[in-house]
Design a protein around this motif. Structure first.
Motif, PDB file in Angstrom:
ATOM      1  N   ASP A  21       0.856  -1.334  -0.100  1.00  0.00           N
ATOM      2  CA  ASP A  21      -0.029   0.104   0.058  1.00  0.00           C
ATOM      3  C   ASP A  21       0.838   1.118  -0.132  1.00  0.00           C
ATOM      4  O   ASP A  21       0.524   2.101  -0.672  1.00  0.00           O
ATOM      5  CB  ASP A  21      -0.910  -0.073   1.338  1.00  0.00           C
ATOM      6  N   ARG A  24       2.822   1.495  -3.334  1.00  0.00           N
ATOM      7  CA  ARG A  24       1.691   1.997  -4.572  1.00  0.00           C
ATOM      8  C   ARG A  24       1.444   3.532  -4.349  1.00  0.00           C
ATOM      9  O   ARG A  24       1.301   4.420  -5.193  1.00  0.00           O
ATOM     10  CB  ARG A  24       0.402   1.349  -4.336  1.00  0.00           C
ATOM     11  N   GLU A  28       2.269   6.252  -7.220  1.00  0.00           N
ATOM     12  CA  GLU A  28       1.429   7.175  -7.983  1.00  0.00           C
ATOM     13  C   GLU A  28       1.617   8.663  -7.825  1.00  0.00           C
ATOM     14  O   GLU A  28       1.250   9.564  -8.513  1.00  0.00           O
ATOM     15  CB  GLU A  28      -0.191   6.924  -7.157  1.00  0.00           C
ATOM     16  N   GLN A  35       7.973   3.256  -8.371  1.00  0.00           N
ATOM     17  CA  GLN A  35       7.429   2.808  -9.479  1.00  0.00           C
ATOM     18  C   GLN A  35       8.250   1.332  -9.880  1.00  0.00           C
ATOM     19  O   GLN A  35       7.517   0.410 -10.355  1.00  0.00           O
ATOM     20  CB  GLN A  35       7.372   3.716 -10.368  1.00  0.00           C
ATOM     21  N   LEU A  38       6.979  -1.408  -7.600  1.00  0.00           N
ATOM     22  CA  LEU A  38       5.781  -1.733  -7.817  1.00  0.00           C
ATOM     23  C   LEU A  38       5.847  -2.780  -9.060  1.00  0.00           C
ATOM     24  O   LEU A  38       5.153  -3.793  -9.068  1.00  0.00           O
ATOM     25  CB  LEU A  38       4.835  -0.714  -7.902  1.00  0.00           C
ATOM     26  N   TRP A  58       4.530  -0.216 -14.859  1.00  0.00           N
ATOM     27  CA  TRP A  58       5.013   0.382 -13.763  1.00  0.00           C
ATOM     28  C   TRP A  58       6.677   0.549 -14.161  1.00  0.00           C
ATOM     29  O   TRP A  58       7.074   1.769 -13.773  1.00  0.00           O
ATOM     30  CB  TRP A  58       4.889   0.040 -12.438  1.00  0.00           C
TER      31      TRP A  58
END
Length: 150
Positions: A21, A24, A28, A35, A38, A58
Motif C-alpha cells: 500500500d 503504491r 502514484e 514505481q 511496484l 510501472w
C-alpha cells in the motif's frame, strides 16, 4: 523497499499488504524507486497477483524518469514476451539505454540480443536508442537496486 524485503523474508502477509500500500501511494506520486518496486512486485507476484501488463506499465513509468534498472526490466520483458508481444528490437533499445546508464547486467543481455537481429533491425534499434537517450532524463547517484530475490 526494506518493508517489502522484511515482510517477504519473514512471511508476514499483513506487513506485506501494508508495505505494498505504501509503495503504491509513493508510485502514484511519481516516486521513481517506488514505481520500479511496484513493477517488480507485479512481475514476481509478491504481495499482489502476478500481472505482467501492470509490471510493464510501472517499469515504463520508472524508465521514462531515467531509471536504468526499469529500462533493463522493460528490455527483458520485450525479450521474453512478458506483458508485451515479444520484440527483440525493442528489447535491444531498452537494454542499450540501461547499459549506457551503467547497468552491467543489461549490457550482457543486450549483447545476447545483438546477434539475433538483422543488420537493418540493429541499425533501427540503435537509432531509436540514441533518440530516447536524448529525451529521457539521466538519474544521478548510484544505480538503483531491488531487494534480494527481485
Amino acid at each position: 523497499m526494506n518493508l517489502v524485503q522484511n515482510a517477504w523474508q519473514h512471511s508476514e502477509p499483513l506487513a506485506m499488504i501494508e508495505a505494498v500500500d505504501w509503495i503504491r501511494k509513493a508510485a502514484e506520486q511519481e516516486h521513481v524507486n517506488a514505481q520500479l518496486m511496484l513493477g517488480a512486485l507485479y512481475e514476481k507476484g509478491r504481495g499482489l497477483i502476478q500481472d505482467y501488463e501492470l509490471a510493464y506499465d510501472w517499469y515504463r513509468r520508472a524508465a521514462q524518469q531515467g531509471n536504468a534498472l526499469a529500462m533493463e526490466r522493460l528490455g527483458l520483458m520485450f525479450a521474453r514476451g512478458r506483458g508485451v508481444e515479444q520484440d527483440l528490437e525493442q528489447a535491444y533499445v531498452w537494454l542499450n539505454l540501461a547499459a549506457a546508464r551503467g547497468d552491467h547486467d543489461a549490457e550482457g543481455e543486450r549483447n545476447k540480443i545483438h546477434g539475433l537481429l538483422s543488420a537493418a533491425e540493429l541499425t533501427h534499434a540503435q537509432e531509436r536508442s540514441r533518440t530516447l537517450d536524448l529525451e529521457l532524463p539521466r538519474l544521478t547517484g548510484t544505480l538503483q537496486t531491488l531487494p534480494f530475490g527481485f
